[in-house]
Design an enzyme around this catalytic site. Structure first.
Site, PDB file in Angstrom:
ATOM      1  N   ARG A 289       0.845  -1.211   0.000  1.00  0.00           N
ATOM      2  CA  ARG A 289       0.000   0.000   0.000  1.00  0.00           C
ATOM      3  C   ARG A 289       0.875   1.253   0.000  1.00  0.00           C
ATOM      4  O   ARG A 289       0.504   2.284  -0.541  1.00  0.00           O
ATOM      5  CB  ARG A 289      -0.974  -0.001   1.195  1.00  0.00           C
ATOM      6  CG  ARG A 289      -1.821   1.246   1.274  1.00  0.00           C
ATOM      7  CD  ARG A 289      -3.157   1.066   1.998  1.00  0.00           C
ATOM      8  NE  ARG A 289      -3.093   0.205   3.154  1.00  0.00           N
ATOM      9  CZ  ARG A 289      -2.547   0.561   4.337  1.00  0.00           C
ATOM     10  NH1 ARG A 289      -2.027   1.754   4.489  1.00  0.00           N
ATOM     11  NH2 ARG A 289      -2.529  -0.297   5.327  1.00  0.00           N
TER      12      ARG A 289
ATOM     13  N   TYR B 134     -16.656  15.432 -16.651  1.00  0.00           N
ATOM     14  CA  TYR B 134     -16.957  13.994 -16.625  1.00  0.00           C
ATOM     15  C   TYR B 134     -18.063  13.746 -15.579  1.00  0.00           C
ATOM     16  O   TYR B 134     -17.944  14.188 -14.433  1.00  0.00           O
ATOM     17  CB  TYR B 134     -15.682  13.222 -16.275  1.00  0.00           C
ATOM     18  CG  TYR B 134     -15.894  11.746 -16.123  1.00  0.00           C
ATOM     19  CD1 TYR B 134     -16.186  10.955 -17.226  1.00  0.00           C
ATOM     20  CD2 TYR B 134     -15.824  11.134 -14.882  1.00  0.00           C
ATOM     21  CE1 TYR B 134     -16.405   9.600 -17.088  1.00  0.00           C
ATOM     22  CE2 TYR B 134     -16.034   9.772 -14.733  1.00  0.00           C
ATOM     23  CZ  TYR B 134     -16.324   9.009 -15.845  1.00  0.00           C
ATOM     24  OH  TYR B 134     -16.535   7.669 -15.702  1.00  0.00           O
TER      25      TYR B 134
ATOM     26  N   ASP C 241      -7.843  17.698 -15.287  1.00  0.00           N
ATOM     27  CA  ASP C 241      -8.039  16.311 -15.695  1.00  0.00           C
ATOM     28  C   ASP C 241      -7.594  16.216 -17.156  1.00  0.00           C
ATOM     29  O   ASP C 241      -8.220  16.787 -18.048  1.00  0.00           O
ATOM     30  CB  ASP C 241      -9.518  15.938 -15.528  1.00  0.00           C
ATOM     31  CG  ASP C 241      -9.810  14.484 -15.888  1.00  0.00           C
ATOM     32  OD1 ASP C 241      -9.096  13.927 -16.741  1.00  0.00           O
ATOM     33  OD2 ASP C 241     -10.771  13.917 -15.333  1.00  0.00           O
TER      34      ASP C 241
ATOM     35  N   LYS D 272      -8.385   4.852 -19.585  1.00  0.00           N
ATOM     36  CA  LYS D 272      -8.655   5.264 -20.956  1.00  0.00           C
ATOM     37  C   LYS D 272      -7.393   5.088 -21.810  1.00  0.00           C
ATOM     38  O   LYS D 272      -6.954   3.974 -21.993  1.00  0.00           O
ATOM     39  CB  LYS D 272      -9.186   6.688 -20.955  1.00  0.00           C
ATOM     40  CG  LYS D 272     -10.260   6.955 -19.869  1.00  0.00           C
ATOM     41  CD  LYS D 272     -11.533   6.162 -20.094  1.00  0.00           C
ATOM     42  CE  LYS D 272     -12.483   6.175 -18.893  1.00  0.00           C
ATOM     43  NZ  LYS D 272     -12.822   7.473 -18.356  1.00  0.00           N
TER      44      LYS D 272
HETATM   45  C1  PLP Z   1     -13.303   7.882 -17.116  1.00  0.00           C
HETATM   46  C2  PLP Z   1     -12.946   9.231 -16.642  1.00  0.00           C
HETATM   47  C3  PLP Z   1     -12.747   9.489 -15.277  1.00  0.00           C
HETATM   48  C4  PLP Z   1     -12.947   8.414 -14.225  1.00  0.00           C
HETATM   49  O1  PLP Z   1     -12.005   7.408 -14.344  1.00  0.00           O
HETATM   50  P1  PLP Z   1     -12.274   5.860 -13.929  1.00  0.00           P
HETATM   51  O2  PLP Z   1     -10.979   5.230 -14.263  1.00  0.00           O
HETATM   52  O3  PLP Z   1     -13.446   5.385 -14.727  1.00  0.00           O
HETATM   53  O4  PLP Z   1     -12.568   5.871 -12.470  1.00  0.00           O
HETATM   54  C5  PLP Z   1     -12.372  10.761 -14.907  1.00  0.00           C
HETATM   55  N1  PLP Z   1     -12.226  11.747 -15.826  1.00  0.00           N
HETATM   56  C6  PLP Z   1     -12.412  11.533 -17.136  1.00  0.00           C
HETATM   57  C7  PLP Z   1     -12.221  12.655 -18.100  1.00  0.00           C
HETATM   58  C8  PLP Z   1     -12.780  10.273 -17.593  1.00  0.00           C
HETATM   59  O5  PLP Z   1     -12.983  10.086 -18.899  1.00  0.00           O
END
Ligand code: PLP
Length: 377
Positions: free
Chosen positions: A46, A98, A170, A195
């Protein structure tokens, strides 16, 4: 090193005694101390694990950051970063954020009495108008989901200069291969590694990278205390995914450009949002901030019926949530990602039942266009 080289050589981990050219999956929860009082680099997974460390080093290197933290998902990264924001403060966020982030803010973060204002962060004056004495963060996503709006990140930084306000970005959509928000003034950069970084729809992951020493110390404590850290096996998949990030992004972007141009000429398609099109509102701003436009497109059909028919008829393209993988995915925000957003608000933001979102993958562009042609009918 250039970005494409960093994709392969972004971590410090050296080939071990066996000569293994990949980072082994250190599937261990605990590590034996070499001696009493030894300053061992690893003691408990962890806190740190060699495989996760290599994933963190790679993302940090690609973002030009001093340190990176890997989380079990993008949401885990966002949740942990939001713990840096003190209770009773105020946060300004991109309205076209998001959907999962909005849900996290409005259902979890508000429990620490954090208040959120959602604005069009492409409009700097709109941000300035919302700043209050207790504003502690501006949270931006650019390009946005699903409207592909562009925020001028350095301009946001200028607007909050000298105030005790963190700029959090982000960067999931453009990836560190195309954009590095820290260099544009952001304090913390977040990724859903699920992603493009992973790239194959086979794992969940999240990252937060930053430079500031005091913030790094605090985030390190939160990371190990909350414990939403990435497992060794998923870290391995992310390292492996990133090796082809540059190739995948360039191919997906070239496909996206070809598809966006083709869609723009179709009579049943009434508008196309793709930042790579010179007619896009944010095109020039993005050109100054990024090395690419990414591979996310949204477009409107003439009728809701056409939109639904496309979803039913696509065959190479898959009707599925998520984005950023080798497969091309199509979705309808009103029924999937933005189901929770009230209809009036959706309409005001242009998210209609004629809007489809395309995450362009790395198949052959002609095959993808042919699939869309038969689906549009
Ligand atoms: C998918 C996504 C998230 C969340 O991520 P997870 O891996 O699904 O928890 C946050 N921000 C954006 C822009 C995303 O496309």
């Amino acid at each position: 090193m250039k970005k494409d080289t960093l994709c392969i050589h972004g971590y410090k981990h050296k080939t071990d005694k066996t000569g293994a050219i990949t980072v082994p999956i250190f599937q261990a929860s605990t590590f034996v101390y070499p001696e009493v009082n030894a300053n061992a680099p690893y003691c408990y997974t962890r806190l740190q694990n060699p495989t996760r460390e290599a994933a963190e080093e790679t993302v940090a290197a690609l973002e030009g950051a001093k340190e990176g933290f890997a989380f079990a998902s993008g949401m885990a990264a966002i949740m942990t970063v939001m713990e840096l924001i003190p209770p009773n403060s105020h946060v300004i966020a991109t309205e076209d954020l998001y959907g999962g982030s909005i849900r996290l803010f409005n259902t979890v973060c508000i429990n620490r009495n954090i208040e959120f204002d959602y604005v069009d962060t492409a409009d700097i004056a709109a941000i300035q108008a919302k700043i209050k004495p207790n504003t502690r963060a501006v949270y931006v996503e650019s390009p946005t989901n699903p409207m592909i709006q562009i925020t001028d990140i350095p301009a946001v930084k200028t607007a909050i200069q000298g105030l005790d306000i963190l700029l959090i970005a982000d960067n999931t959509f453009l990836t560190p291969y195309y954009m590095n928000p820290l260099a544009l003034g952001a304090d913390i950069v977040i990724h859903s590694g699920t992603k493009y970084l992973g790239g194959h729809s086979d794992t969940l992951a999240g990252f937060a990278v930053l430079n500031d020493d005091a913030l790094r110390t605090r985030l390190r404590t939160l990371h190990k205390s909350i414990g939403a850290c990435l497992s060794p096996f998923d870290s391995f998949l992310i390292i492996r995914g990133i090796k082809t990030l540059a190739l995948r992004m360039d191919k997906a972007q070239a496909n996206a450009m070809a598809i966006a141009e083709w869609l723009s000429a179709q009579p049943k398609i009434t508008s196309v949002n793709y930042a790579g099109l010179p007619t896009h509102k944010g095109h020039e701003i993005l050109k100054k901030q990024a090395r690419g436009f990414g591979a996310m497109i949204s477009f409107e059909t003439d009728t809701p019926q056409t939109a639904r028919e496309i979803l039913n008829r696509v065959s190479i393209i898959s009707y599925a949530e998520s984005l950023g993988c080798v497969n091309t995915l199509i979705t309808i925000p009103t029924l999937c990602t933005h189901e929770d957003v009230p209809p009036e608000e959706r309409e005001a933001r242009g998210i209609s039942d004629r809007l489809l979102r395309l995450s362009v993958g790395i198949e052959n562009a002609e095959d993808l266009i042919e699939d869309l042609r038969q689906a549009i009918g």
